[in-house]
Design an enzyme around this catalytic site. Structure first.
Site, PDB file in Angstrom:
ATOM      1  N   ASP A  22       0.830  -1.208   0.000  1.00 23.76           N
ATOM      2  CA  ASP A  22       0.000   0.000   0.000  1.00 23.76           C
ATOM      3  C   ASP A  22       0.865   1.260   0.000  1.00 23.76           C
ATOM      4  OD1 ASP A  22      -2.427   1.330  -0.055  1.00 23.76           O
ATOM      5  OD2 ASP A  22      -2.635   1.371   2.131  1.00 23.76           O
ATOM      6  N   HIS A  39       2.099   3.590  -9.224  1.00 24.54           N
ATOM      7  CA  HIS A  39       1.826   2.181  -9.541  1.00 24.54           C
ATOM      8  C   HIS A  39       2.971   1.573 -10.345  1.00 24.54           C
ATOM      9  CE1 HIS A  39      -1.963   2.430  -7.641  1.00 24.54           C
ATOM     10  NE2 HIS A  39      -2.532   3.218  -8.535  1.00 24.54           N
ATOM     11  N   LEU A 134       5.159 -17.713  -5.797  1.00 22.78           N
ATOM     12  CA  LEU A 134       4.753 -16.310  -5.694  1.00 22.78           C
ATOM     13  C   LEU A 134       3.282 -16.242  -6.060  1.00 22.78           C
ATOM     14  CD1 LEU A 134       7.522 -14.113  -7.368  1.00 22.78           C
ATOM     15  CD2 LEU A 134       7.182 -14.654  -4.978  1.00 22.78           C
TER      16      LEU A 134
END
Ligand code: IPE
Ligand code: IPE
Ligand code: MG
Length: 239
Positions: A22, A39, A134
């Site tokens: 975040d 981003h 992952l």
């Protein structure tokens, strides 16, 4: 070698680490950049940190990249995240062997374009020979995952339903429960991430924004984990 490193290498490692990445938007805002720049930098940092977790030989790492609630954001931001996703999926199709990353995309894929869904299936297939797991959580929400699990068990006419049945109907089936959750960006909440799997997870929060997170921050979180007395409702040994 610093004492820090000694503890990290000598102590018990978490088998499964979850990361709530975040703070991309605020990282960009702080620099006077558009949110999309955050981003982009966040995605680059995902690649760096994922490599570090593989170097540490963490069995499973789950990265929260896009929640079932993130569709509420402006269309331009969502579209930008989707186009970044396509770029990275294409890159991972040609992933080098030495990275040893085995991908699993967790979340409801039906919301993504056919192209993205095909890329996800291809990356999973191509990487299935590697060993460090992952999980990338995309259109993931724990409530959605649980509802899906209960529907699967209902279709199997499974009765009575046990916690183990639920566990094997989740996207994370065959994987250990999450031992350590790291949330960056200052908020102390789970935001619909791994609610079932985190029953006994240690929670590590940092104010740093995701794009600023370095390998050392991950090591600090692992040290925090290693210094916990994990009782699982029992008592510390010898007491
Ligand atoms: C996390 O960063 C990435 C996604 C949720 C897609 P944010 O975009 O939530 O960044 P902040 O929290 O607004 O700074
Ligand atoms: C959590 O971040 C989801 C991801 C990191 C993908 P959000 O920014 O969406 O969470 P809230 O809105 O602060 O709870
Ligand atoms: Mg956020």
């Amino acid at each position: 070698m610093s004492e820090k490193n000694t503890i990290l290498k000598g102590g018990a490692m978490p088998r499964h680490i979850g990361i709530i990445m975040d703070g991309n938007g605020r990282w960009a805002k702080k620099r006077g950049l558009p949110r999309v720049a955050g981003h982009k930098e966040g995605a680059e940092n995902f690649k760096r940190i994922a490599e570090h977790l593989v170097d540490l030989n963490i069995e499973v790492s789950t990265f929260y990249a896009f929640s079932t609630e993130n569709w509420k954001r402006p269309a331009a931001e969502v579209n930008n995240i989707m186009s970044l996703l396509v770029d990275y999926l294409v890159e991972w199709q040609g992933m080098r062997k030495d990275k040893n990353m085995r991908f699993r995309f967790i979340g409801d894929r039906s919301a993504f374009s056919d192209r993205i869904q095909k890329l996800m299936a291809d990356v999973e297939e191509k990487s299935s020979v590697y060993s460090n797991q992952l999980n990338l959580a995309l259109n993931y929400g724990a409530r959605d995952e649980l509802a899906r699990a209960f529907n699967l068990l209902y279709e199997e006419h499974k009765s009575p339903i046990t916690p183990d049945d639920i566990s094997r109907a989740l996207y994370t089936k065959d994987q250990p429960d999450v031992d350590l959750i790291i949330r960056t960006g200052g908020e102390k909440r789970l935001s619909n991430f791994l609610l079932f799997q985190s029953a006994y997870a240690e929670l590590f929060f940092t104010d740093k924004y995701w794009p600023d997170i370095k390998n050392e921050d991950i090591d600090e979180a692992i040290l925090f984990f290693q210094n916990k007395d994990r009782r699982f409702g029992g008592l510390t040994q010898g007491r």
